[in-house]
Design a protein around this motif. Structure first.
Motif, mmCIF file in Angstrom:
data_model
loop_
_atom_site.group_PDB
_atom_site.id
_atom_site.type_symbol
_atom_site.label_atom_id
_atom_site.label_comp_id
_atom_site.label_asym_id
_atom_site.label_seq_id
_atom_site.Cartn_x
_atom_site.Cartn_y
_atom_site.Cartn_z
ATOM 1 N N VAL A 24 0.868 -1.185 0.000
ATOM 2 C CA VAL A 24 0.000 0.000 0.000
ATOM 3 C C VAL A 24 0.893 1.218 0.000
ATOM 4 O O VAL A 24 1.816 1.309 0.813
ATOM 5 C CB VAL A 24 -0.850 0.088 1.289
ATOM 6 N N THR A 25 0.655 2.152 -0.898
ATOM 7 C CA THR A 25 1.378 3.425 -0.832
ATOM 8 C C THR A 25 0.385 4.566 -0.879
ATOM 9 O O THR A 25 -0.720 4.426 -1.405
ATOM 10 C CB THR A 25 2.344 3.630 -2.011
ATOM 11 N N GLY A 26 0.802 5.669 -0.341
ATOM 12 C CA GLY A 26 -0.032 6.860 -0.353
ATOM 13 C C GLY A 26 0.589 7.894 0.548
ATOM 14 O O GLY A 26 1.742 7.757 0.949
ATOM 15 N N LEU A 27 -0.177 8.915 0.860
ATOM 16 C CA LEU A 27 0.312 9.935 1.784
ATOM 17 C C LEU A 27 -0.254 9.624 3.162
ATOM 18 O O LEU A 27 -1.184 8.841 3.297
ATOM 19 C CB LEU A 27 -0.150 11.316 1.314
ATOM 20 N N LYS A 28 0.301 10.254 4.180
ATOM 21 C CA LYS A 28 -0.197 10.002 5.534
ATOM 22 C C LYS A 28 -1.665 10.388 5.644
ATOM 23 O O LYS A 28 -2.426 9.750 6.352
ATOM 24 C CB LYS A 28 0.621 10.775 6.564
ATOM 25 N N ILE A 29 -2.063 11.425 4.904
ATOM 26 C CA ILE A 29 -3.446 11.915 4.963
ATOM 27 C C ILE A 29 -4.435 10.830 4.512
ATOM 28 O O ILE A 29 -5.598 10.821 4.891
ATOM 29 C CB ILE A 29 -3.577 13.202 4.112
ATOM 30 N N HIS A 30 -3.939 9.848 3.721
ATOM 31 C CA HIS A 30 -4.802 8.753 3.274
ATOM 32 C C HIS A 30 -4.979 7.671 4.333
ATOM 33 O O HIS A 30 -5.694 6.710 4.120
ATOM 34 C CB HIS A 30 -4.204 8.097 2.018
ATOM 35 N N LYS A 31 -4.266 7.760 5.435
ATOM 36 C CA LYS A 31 -4.328 6.763 6.522
ATOM 37 C C LYS A 31 -3.859 5.382 6.049
ATOM 38 O O LYS A 31 -4.526 4.359 6.249
ATOM 39 C CB LYS A 31 -5.727 6.695 7.127
ATOM 40 N N VAL A 32 -2.702 5.377 5.423
ATOM 41 C CA VAL A 32 -2.119 4.139 4.914
ATOM 42 C C VAL A 32 -1.854 3.147 6.049
ATOM 43 O O VAL A 32 -2.077 1.940 5.923
ATOM 44 C CB VAL A 32 -0.795 4.458 4.178
ATOM 45 N N MET A 33 -1.408 3.665 7.187
ATOM 46 C CA MET A 33 -1.031 2.775 8.295
ATOM 47 C C MET A 33 -2.256 2.126 8.932
ATOM 48 O O MET A 33 -2.187 0.986 9.381
ATOM 49 C CB MET A 33 -0.239 3.546 9.350
ATOM 50 N N GLU A 34 -3.371 2.851 8.952
ATOM 51 C CA GLU A 34 -4.583 2.251 9.515
ATOM 52 C C GLU A 34 -5.062 1.121 8.609
ATOM 53 O O GLU A 34 -5.519 0.080 9.081
ATOM 54 C CB GLU A 34 -5.670 3.317 9.678
ATOM 55 N N PHE A 35 -4.918 1.329 7.312
ATOM 56 C CA PHE A 35 -5.232 0.278 6.335
ATOM 57 C C PHE A 35 -4.416 -0.967 6.646
ATOM 58 O O PHE A 35 -4.942 -2.080 6.756
ATOM 59 C CB PHE A 35 -4.899 0.818 4.934
ATOM 60 N N ASN A 85 1.647 -9.377 -5.070
ATOM 61 C CA ASN A 85 0.466 -9.828 -5.810
ATOM 62 C C ASN A 85 -0.521 -8.699 -6.036
ATOM 63 O O ASN A 85 -1.182 -8.633 -7.058
ATOM 64 C CB ASN A 85 -0.275 -10.921 -5.033
ATOM 65 N N ILE A 86 -0.647 -7.853 -5.005
ATOM 66 C CA ILE A 86 -1.639 -6.778 -5.073
ATOM 67 C C ILE A 86 -0.955 -5.471 -4.705
ATOM 68 O O ILE A 86 -0.179 -5.411 -3.755
ATOM 69 C CB ILE A 86 -2.813 -7.046 -4.101
ATOM 70 N N PHE A 87 -1.214 -4.457 -5.471
ATOM 71 C CA PHE A 87 -0.636 -3.143 -5.191
ATOM 72 C C PHE A 87 -1.766 -2.148 -5.032
ATOM 73 O O PHE A 87 -2.539 -1.912 -5.955
ATOM 74 C CB PHE A 87 0.290 -2.728 -6.335
ATOM 75 N N VAL A 88 -1.894 -1.577 -3.839
ATOM 76 C CA VAL A 88 -2.946 -0.601 -3.584
ATOM 77 C C VAL A 88 -2.301 0.771 -3.562
ATOM 78 O O VAL A 88 -1.369 0.989 -2.781
ATOM 79 C CB VAL A 88 -3.624 -0.869 -2.226
#
Lengths: 244, 637
Positions: A24-35, A85-88
């Protein structure tokens, strides 16, 4: 303390099972860690061995990435190159280099089309960058869906819902819901589950159609040659920005 | 995110199977070990240990503390352990350097109850200024040193370390790396122990007076403990050998590198040919255990992150074994000596060594090169302050003021969020070393009669941590310097921890507030002002005055961290007043982007937008726009 010299049986036990690898990649504002956290707890609930490696930051517009691996037995927390396998990804233009590095040739990409950043790539350039690995792509504006379902700041729940509906889904929807119910207050949990189910619904109502080796989003037809899709993606992005 | 893990670890149930981060696993270990005094100074990657524990203080009757710096934190924890109360000191690797002064002398005296030191190393310097290997501290201080390889072992190790500590009467050192702290793994919970927090200090005991004759006697005692420590290391449950049946080759590894090695030999189909020794108890090294592994083999590869700590000690054993064994590793340049490892790095080394061919992927390399050529087209890694960050306003003010004075300044940086001013458009932070160094380095630059005048930028919590002695040194020696204190009323870069400057403790309770301006005044500086950086005109006037004045000048730029205000607004249910760009008025001059670099302002196809989801409503861009094109947005927009 010394282990005995192993017999053949022990050696056979060392044969390892395949893992499901997810980035999973994104910015902190996307709540990547909660995901990452909800997903890994749901996987543990499902009886998997889970390991994650997280690259987290405190500045809300800086880049975060999480490697999540689950299976019967997981070793390295970092996913080897070309094995995911999966890239979010929450940020399409930021994720390109990571997709090329980590995604396996038959991997799936789940992509948020609503970018929060400035970038100058033309359609042809971006498609040429993604093409070696982008075969199965699910695209959607998660912000729009999360807003419609009640809370724009929990857009990652949409993606969790979509993930649970994939044919090679790593975890089941019921386990994700169980984790959410266990860890959030009941009013929050109710709201999040609603967003989660909107993601699941999107997949079940045809977000996932096999077509020419590509997954299709029904709102977003991918041209077979693949060139026009990026032009349309960029146009849609602009329209979104204009409306906002 | 933190609340989620805290919910999970506080459950008293034994045998629960949960996926938690290394931070939460260590917090759970401290709960299970019945630790009653836990101290730390915020630092990534281990800051969350205290944050997980703070909400559970009353329920389990223990004490947590954010100390003013690591040296004090270590002393608080050590004193508790001397008084028969189990304690823990959590620090990041560079914090160990600050605490090392106390560590060396307190290890002479030893402790009575269990004490564990958790040091978080950061290979790759992902969230730190340097990548230091703190295993050497266990070696210099002559205390037991352990390293976990999974989150489960991290939790078990904390409990076991407390027992070892009580047996040996010495603090026990646990070193873990960022992949343990910033990673999740499945952990099976154990029983939460109850121990007493009522300490008892024996004031008559001479071992607390470490000088002269006592010091030499206690040093001797410390060396005598070595026998017991060796025995503990030899039988440690954290060392493990996995024999391969037809092997004359082996890998000795430690910590997370074990996983990389295992995965690499699996992918190279060497599982039946390479034996693996995992060392969890690295100090003192379990010598006989390692020897037993070595004698069966002909070639051994050492896989460990950062320094060749185990490698050097293993090489030293060779003369005793009396057999020809080849040892490969960092010292023979088979593995990189710096940075963090991954499966690819270890696989490449093993493939070259034992498969006789390189694992180098030419096609992958080619595609990466192509990507590098086109990378300017993609979105840049933002690496910037948050929207609404007071640091952005502070540095905008400093930049404009420096422009006004028409002089060149050396701008020293320090450790914190404000390090991002290195990037465009500010291009400050000419030097960044360690906590408080901005002022100390400034002193030296002045004494070297450098031709440029000096500005030291330092954060509020950093100033209290290590800036005060440096500022006193400036005043005492007459250094010409402007100290620009960026007071955002929180320790922001490690995840919003409270500190003495706001008078809130780790548990979130009100305590005495130490005002930075009072401390600065007491240092007897020549010039001191407090500004609000969002009040741009006044702030620029004050900072320009400060830049031109002579002597020791301090300007405190005070405004609350944007993340704290956002959190409070959300709790109170207050709506934020967002901004938008009026398309008709915007002249596309891009001044807002080129002077502020706010992530909420984005361009696409030559147009400038403010993203309503990202905008925090600080209004800085509206003040800086020369065409008044940035205006508050109506609610629905």
């Amino acid at each position: 303390m010394l282990n005995p010299v192993p017999t053949m049986r022990l050696c056979l036990q060392q044969k390892m099972n395949n893992t499901q690898d997810l980035i999973v990649t994104g910015l902190k504002i996307h709540k990547v860690m909660e995901f990452a956290q909800v997903l890994s707890q749901a996987a543990a609930l499902q009886g998997f061995d889970v390991k994650t490696a997280e690259f987290s930051v405190e500045q809300i517009m800086n880049v975060e990435m999480a490697h999540i691996r689950l299976g019967e037995k997981v070793f390295s927390p970092l996913i080897p190159e070309g094995k995911a396998n999966i890239f979010v990804c929450f940020e399409p233009a930021l994720a390109v280099k990571h997709i090329r590095k980590y995604l396996s040739p038959d991997g799936t990409i789940i992509m948020n089309t609503h970018s929060l950043l400035s970038f100058d790539a033309t359609a042809e350039q971006l498609i040429s960058l993604l093409s070696p690995s982008a075969k199965k792509v699910i695209k959607l504006d998660v912000f729009k869906m999360a807003e419609e379902a009640g809370d724009i700041s929990r857009s990652h729940m949409v993606l969790l819902g979509i993930l649970s509906g994939l044919p090679n889904a790593p975890v089941s929807l019921s386990n994700i819901i169980a984790v959410i119910n266990k860890n959030f207050s009941s009013s929050d949990a109710k709201r999040y589950v609603k967003i989660l189910e909107s993601g699941r619904e999107f997949i079940e109502k045809g977000g996932l159609n096999m077509y020419e080796g590509a997954y299709l989003n029904k709102d977003f037809r991918i041209e077979v040659d693949g060139k026009k899709k990026w032009q349309r993606l960029l146009r849609n992005l602009d329209k979104d920005k204009g409306n906002r | 995110m933190i609340e989620l893990d805290t919910q999970v670890i506080k459950n008293r149930v034994k045998g629960q199977k949960i996926a938690i981060s290394g931070n939460a696993a260590i917090a759970r270990g401290l709960l299970e070990g019945g630790v009653k005094v836990i101290t730390s100074y915020p630092g990534s990657p281990c800051a969350e240990v205290i944050e997980h524990l703070a909400p559970l203080c009353d329920e389990y009757d223990f004490y947590v503390e954010w100390s003013v710096n690591e040296k004090i934190a270590f002393e608080v924890a050590a004193a508790a352990a001397m008084s028969h109360v189990r304690s823990a000191f959590i620090t990041k690797h560079v914090g160990m350097n600050v605490a090392s002064d106390s560590l060396m002398s307190i290890c002479y005296a030893g402790v009575n109850a269990g004490m564990v030191i958790v040091s978080a190393d950061d290979p790759g310097a992902i969230s730190s200024p340097i990548e230091e290997d703190t295993r050497f501290y266990a070696s210099i201080a002559e205390i037991p040193g352990l390293e976990p390889y999974t989150q489960q072992e991290a939790k078990d190790m904390v409990v076991e370390a407390l027992n070892i500590s009580e047996r040996a009467k010495l603090p026990v050192f646990i070193r873990a790396t960022n992949r343990i702290f910033y990673g999740r793994g499945v952990v099976v919970t154990g029983e939460i122990q109850n121990s007493s927090r009522n300490g008892e200090f024996d004031r008559k005991n001479p071992r607390w007076f470490i000088t002269r004759r006592n010091a030499v006697r206690q040093h001797k005692w410390l060396h005598e403990q070595r026998k017991l420590l060796d025995k503990i290391a030899q039988t440690s449950p954290f060392n493990n050998i996995e024999w391969a049946p037809w092997s004359r080759r082996g890998i000795i590894t430690s910590g997370v590198s074990y996983h990389y090695a295992k995965e690499a030999i699996k992918e190279l189909s060497l599982v039946n040919e390479v034996s693996v020794l995992r060392i969890g108890h690295f100090n003192p090294l379990p010598v006989n255990y390692v020897k037993r592994f070595l004698v069966r083999l002909k070639e051994v590869l050492l896989v460990e992150e950062l320094e060749p700590f185990i490698e050097e000690k293993t090489k030293a054993l060779l003369p005793e074994i009396n057999k020809k064994i080849k040892i490969y590793g960092k010292l023979t340049h088979h593995l990189p000596e710096t940075g963090s490892y991954s499966v690819e790095i270890v696989k490449e080394a093993i493939a070259k060594l034992w498969k006789g061919k390189s694992d180098f992927n030419a096609a992958g390399h080619e595609s990466r090169r192509k990507l590098d050529d086109l990378s300017h087209l993609l979105a840049k890694d933002p690496l910037t302050f948050c929207p609404g960050c007071p640091h952005r306003a502070s540095f905008y003010v400093l930049k404009e003021s420096i422009k006004k004075t028409n002089q060149e300044f050396i701008v020293n940086g320090d450790i914190g969020c404000y390090m991002f001013n290195r990037k465009s458009p500010f291009s400050f932070s000419d030097t960044v070393f360690c906590m408080g160094a901005s002022i100390g380095i400034g002193c030296g630059l002045f004494q070297a009669k450098s031709n440029k005048r000096i500005v030291a930028t330092i954060g509020d919590s950093t100033f209290l941590h290590a800036g005060i002695p440096a500022l006193i040194n400036c005043c005492y020696t007459g250094v010409d310097i402007l100290v620009y204190i960026l007071d955002n009323e929180i320790t922001a870069s490690t995840g919003l921890q409270p500190y003495a400057g706001i008078g809130i403790n780790a548990e979130g309770k009100q305590t005495k507030r130490i005002l930075i301006e009072d401390v600065v005044r007491a240092c007897n500086v020549d010039f001191m002002r407090i500004i609000d950086p969002f009040n741009i005109k006044e702030a620029i006037a004050t900072v320009s005055e400060g830049l031109q004045a002579k002597g020791q000048r301090v300007i405190i730029s005070r405004h609350e961290c944007a993340q704290v205000s956002a959190k409070r607004n959300k709790q109170m249910g207050q709506a934020i007043k967002k901004f938008k760009i009026e398309t008709g008025k915007c002249k596309q001059c891009l001044i807002c982007i080129n002077t502020l670099n706010c992530p909420a302002i984005i361009t696409r196809d030559g147009r400038v937008y403010i993203d309503a989801f990202v905008c925090s409503g600080c209004g800085l861009c509206a003040q800086s726009c020369p065409h008044d094109a940035i205006v508050p947005a109506a609610k629905n927009e």
